[in-house]
Scaffold this motif. Structure first.
Motif, PDB file in Angstrom:
ATOM      1  N   VAL A 111     -25.837 -37.783 -16.337  1.00 34.78           N
ATOM      2  CA  VAL A 111     -25.286 -37.763 -14.946  1.00 34.78           C
ATOM      3  C   VAL A 111     -24.375 -38.476 -14.357  1.00 34.78           C
ATOM      4  O   VAL A 111     -23.802 -39.698 -15.098  1.00 34.78           O
ATOM      5  CB  VAL A 111     -26.475 -38.316 -14.198  1.00 34.78           C
ATOM      6  CG1 VAL A 111     -25.667 -38.835 -12.599  1.00 34.78           C
ATOM      7  CG2 VAL A 111     -27.856 -37.527 -13.854  1.00 34.78           C
ATOM      8  N   ILE A 112     -22.924 -37.813 -13.875  1.00 33.17           N
ATOM      9  CA  ILE A 112     -21.569 -39.071 -13.727  1.00 33.17           C
ATOM     10  C   ILE A 112     -21.736 -39.447 -12.593  1.00 33.17           C
ATOM     11  O   ILE A 112     -22.177 -38.211 -11.610  1.00 33.17           O
ATOM     12  CB  ILE A 112     -20.591 -38.477 -14.192  1.00 33.17           C
ATOM     13  CG1 ILE A 112     -20.463 -37.328 -15.606  1.00 33.17           C
ATOM     14  CG2 ILE A 112     -18.931 -39.378 -14.197  1.00 33.17           C
ATOM     15  CD1 ILE A 112     -19.308 -36.492 -15.128  1.00 33.17           C
ATOM     16  N   ASP A 116     -14.793 -40.259 -11.155  1.00 34.38           N
ATOM     17  CA  ASP A 116     -13.389 -40.305 -12.012  1.00 34.38           C
ATOM     18  C   ASP A 116     -13.305 -39.273 -12.787  1.00 34.38           C
ATOM     19  O   ASP A 116     -13.278 -39.497 -13.878  1.00 34.38           O
ATOM     20  CB  ASP A 116     -12.670 -41.463 -11.834  1.00 34.38           C
ATOM     21  CG  ASP A 116     -13.656 -42.911 -11.328  1.00 34.38           C
ATOM     22  OD1 ASP A 116     -13.456 -42.434 -10.100  1.00 34.38           O
ATOM     23  OD2 ASP A 116     -14.062 -43.517 -11.788  1.00 34.38           O
ATOM     24  N   LEU A 117     -12.409 -37.963 -12.268  1.00 36.29           N
ATOM     25  CA  LEU A 117     -12.419 -36.930 -13.599  1.00 36.29           C
ATOM     26  C   LEU A 117     -10.983 -37.022 -14.015  1.00 36.29           C
ATOM     27  O   LEU A 117     -10.287 -35.494 -14.305  1.00 36.29           O
ATOM     28  CB  LEU A 117     -12.758 -35.768 -12.890  1.00 36.29           C
ATOM     29  CG  LEU A 117     -14.188 -35.583 -12.650  1.00 36.29           C
ATOM     30  CD1 LEU A 117     -15.034 -34.621 -11.556  1.00 36.29           C
ATOM     31  CD2 LEU A 117     -15.221 -35.794 -13.852  1.00 36.29           C
ATOM     32  N   GLY A 162     -25.064 -45.049 -11.200  1.00 34.30           N
ATOM     33  CA  GLY A 162     -23.779 -45.536 -10.639  1.00 34.30           C
ATOM     34  C   GLY A 162     -22.920 -46.508 -12.272  1.00 34.30           C
ATOM     35  O   GLY A 162     -21.627 -47.215 -11.444  1.00 34.30           O
ATOM     36  N   LYS A 163     -23.562 -46.471 -13.272  1.00 35.41           N
ATOM     37  CA  LYS A 163     -23.025 -47.196 -14.649  1.00 35.41           C
ATOM     38  C   LYS A 163     -21.620 -46.156 -15.046  1.00 35.41           C
ATOM     39  O   LYS A 163     -20.754 -46.510 -15.789  1.00 35.41           O
ATOM     40  CB  LYS A 163     -23.426 -47.730 -15.400  1.00 35.41           C
ATOM     41  CG  LYS A 163     -24.093 -48.976 -14.655  1.00 35.41           C
ATOM     42  CD  LYS A 163     -25.274 -49.970 -15.328  1.00 35.41           C
ATOM     43  CE  LYS A 163     -26.180 -50.470 -15.199  1.00 35.41           C
ATOM     44  NZ  LYS A 163     -27.306 -50.879 -15.813  1.00 35.41           N
ATOM     45  N   ARG A 218     -20.525 -42.401  -9.780  1.00 32.56           N
ATOM     46  CA  ARG A 218     -19.944 -44.125  -9.240  1.00 32.56           C
ATOM     47  C   ARG A 218     -20.802 -44.841  -8.519  1.00 32.56           C
ATOM     48  O   ARG A 218     -20.498 -45.687  -8.111  1.00 32.56           O
ATOM     49  CB  ARG A 218     -18.897 -44.001  -8.604  1.00 32.56           C
ATOM     50  CG  ARG A 218     -18.080 -43.072  -7.668  1.00 32.56           C
ATOM     51  CD  ARG A 218     -16.426 -43.688  -7.107  1.00 32.56           C
ATOM     52  NE  ARG A 218     -16.060 -42.641  -8.022  1.00 32.56           N
ATOM     53  CZ  ARG A 218     -14.916 -41.516  -7.440  1.00 32.56           C
ATOM     54  NH1 ARG A 218     -15.643 -41.391  -5.827  1.00 32.56           N
ATOM     55  NH2 ARG A 218     -14.520 -41.192  -7.516  1.00 32.56           N
ATOM     56  N   GLU A 219     -22.220 -43.905  -7.768  1.00 32.04           N
ATOM     57  CA  GLU A 219     -22.661 -44.362  -6.958  1.00 32.04           C
ATOM     58  C   GLU A 219     -24.204 -44.435  -7.328  1.00 32.04           C
ATOM     59  O   GLU A 219     -24.769 -43.817  -8.443  1.00 32.04           O
ATOM     60  CB  GLU A 219     -22.899 -43.583  -5.775  1.00 32.04           C
ATOM     61  CG  GLU A 219     -21.658 -43.505  -4.682  1.00 32.04           C
ATOM     62  CD  GLU A 219     -21.349 -43.110  -3.307  1.00 32.04           C
ATOM     63  OE1 GLU A 219     -22.409 -43.685  -2.402  1.00 32.04           O
ATOM     64  OE2 GLU A 219     -20.508 -42.378  -3.531  1.00 32.04           O
ATOM     65  N   VAL A 220     -25.379 -45.119  -7.067  1.00 33.54           N
ATOM     66  CA  VAL A 220     -26.567 -45.298  -7.092  1.00 33.54           C
ATOM     67  C   VAL A 220     -27.428 -44.704  -6.195  1.00 33.54           C
ATOM     68  O   VAL A 220     -26.896 -44.888  -5.226  1.00 33.54           O
ATOM     69  CB  VAL A 220     -27.007 -47.155  -7.129  1.00 33.54           C
ATOM     70  CG1 VAL A 220     -28.108 -47.659  -7.804  1.00 33.54           C
ATOM     71  CG2 VAL A 220     -25.858 -47.953  -7.674  1.00 33.54           C
ATOM     72  N   ILE A 221     -28.338 -43.861  -6.730  1.00 33.64           N
ATOM     73  CA  ILE A 221     -29.479 -43.110  -5.854  1.00 33.64           C
ATOM     74  C   ILE A 221     -30.281 -43.836  -5.124  1.00 33.64           C
ATOM     75  O   ILE A 221     -29.862 -45.502  -5.238  1.00 33.64           O
ATOM     76  CB  ILE A 221     -30.601 -43.040  -7.216  1.00 33.64           C
ATOM     77  CG1 ILE A 221     -30.934 -41.794  -6.288  1.00 33.64           C
ATOM     78  CG2 ILE A 221     -31.299 -44.107  -7.659  1.00 33.64           C
ATOM     79  CD1 ILE A 221     -31.925 -41.155  -8.151  1.00 33.64           C
ATOM     80  N   GLU A 222     -30.378 -43.628  -4.035  1.00 33.58           N
ATOM     81  CA  GLU A 222     -30.856 -44.443  -2.580  1.00 33.58           C
ATOM     82  C   GLU A 222     -32.297 -44.391  -3.681  1.00 33.58           C
ATOM     83  O   GLU A 222     -33.347 -43.088  -3.560  1.00 33.58           O
ATOM     84  CB  GLU A 222     -30.759 -43.153  -1.350  1.00 33.58           C
ATOM     85  CG  GLU A 222     -29.409 -42.714  -1.030  1.00 33.58           C
ATOM     86  CD  GLU A 222     -29.250 -43.419   0.505  1.00 33.58           C
ATOM     87  OE1 GLU A 222     -29.904 -44.580   1.126  1.00 33.58           O
ATOM     88  OE2 GLU A 222     -28.037 -42.973   1.417  1.00 33.58           O
TER      89      GLU A 222
END
Ligand SMILES: [Mn+2]
Length: 325
Positions: free
Chosen positions: A48-49, A95-96, A69-70, A51-55
């Protein structure tokens, strides 16, 4: 583009990154994790790509820990990126810019820009997970018996169905939605457990924050619009700067006479907004004015370089225009 053709491209790819829309909701996460679990089971090199962390309330899903998010951009040698549940390129949670490989766009937003090299957009799907379900069927996942793999994938897809249909209450639900839900239940998916994970695990502070939010509730535009604005100061005081407010917005949309609900959250880098509509008013149009997107009855956006008060006034202005048409 058919799902069979998409399945072929996936099979021929060696390293696959999956991603979704910014501020990923239950469908973004559920459809992605459903596909991740399925492709992993097939032995594909897939990750998975984001930039955010799962809720927190979605982290019970299988492989949810990988949305940390890493990994904000495709890792080396990635030859396929699949974007799920995201209507336009600007909203992708990855970021693509430097990525030169193939991109597949799988979505159900009617406004989808077809930004992928290959696009599969089905606006009749209540959730992107319905499409993922059909795609997995194309890979011969039959969902016809109780098994650990079907339960893992099924719980992800079921979560998407629940969250994108307001627990099967919205007008986007079709016979297919229930057929899929029925098959997943038949595979051993526990609807009661999922419901509790999603809605029955609110932190005490969250409930206190709901109290604060309701205290600050306003009814504007002839009492047709319910508005809650949460400043950073308030969010910080409850330790909830990254709070999911979908329950709050649904609550205030349910007020008698209200047509549109708006929740604004102040963050470091701007103001995040959510909109919901009860009947005819198209809140996607309003979100798009502010660079966001979504569906006719549920949309979101993010505004930078504006105070929360100014953002509120501008959005109310646009909602007023839409109501008066
Ligand atoms: Mn969706």
């Amino acid at each position: 583009m058919t799902l069979k053709e998409i399945s072929k491209i996936i099979l021929e790819s060696n390293k696959i990154g999956l991603t979704f829309h910014t501020s990923p909701d239950g469908d973004a996460i559920g459809s992605t994790l459903g596909l991740l679990n399925g492709l992993r089971e097939m032995g594909k090199d897939v990750y998975v790509i984001s930039r955010e962390v799962i809720e927190d309330n979605l982290s019970f899903l299988s492989l949810g820990n990988e949305i940390d998010g890493k990994t904000a951009e495709p890792v080396k040698d990635t030859d396929l990126v699949i974007v799920l549940d995201c209507g336009n390129k600007e909203r992708i949670c990855a970021d693509l810019e430097g990525y030169e490989g193939t991109m597949i766009n799988i979505d159900h937003h009617i406004s989808n820009d077809n930004y992928g090299d290959y696009n599969y957009v089905d606006p009749t799907a209540a959730a992107t997970a319905e499409i993922v379900y059909l795609l997995l069927k194309a890979f011969n996942f039959e969902f016809n018996c109780i098994s650990e793999v079907f339960q893992k994938i099924g719980s992800c897809l079921y979560t998407s169905l629940i969250t994108d249909t307001g627990s099967y209450r919205h007008s986007n639900v079709t016979k297919r939605t229930f057929n899929i839900a029925g098959e997943l239940i038949g595979c051993g998916v526990k609807n009661d457990k999922i419901h509790n994970e999603l809605f029955g695990n609110k932190p005490y502070n969250k409930v206190k924050l709901i109290g604060e939010a309701l205290n600050n509730l306003e009814l504007l535009v002839d009492k047709k619009v319910s508005v809650i604005a949460l400043s950073m100061k308030v969010l910080e005081s409850f330790g909830m700067t990254n709070v999911d407010t979908s329950d709050i917005i649904n609550m205030v949309l349910n007020i008698e006479g209200v047509e549109v609900a708006l929740v604004l959250k102040e963050a470091e880098d701007g103001v995040k907004g959510s909109l919901r509509s009860k009947n005819e008013i198209d809140v996607r149009k309003i979100a798009e004015i502010f660079g966001g997107g979504g569906h006719i009855k549920a949309s979101g956006f993010k505004i930078s370089d504006m105070s929360i008060d100014e953002a509120k006034n501008r959005i109310i202005n646009e909602i007023e225009k839409e109501i008066k048409i």
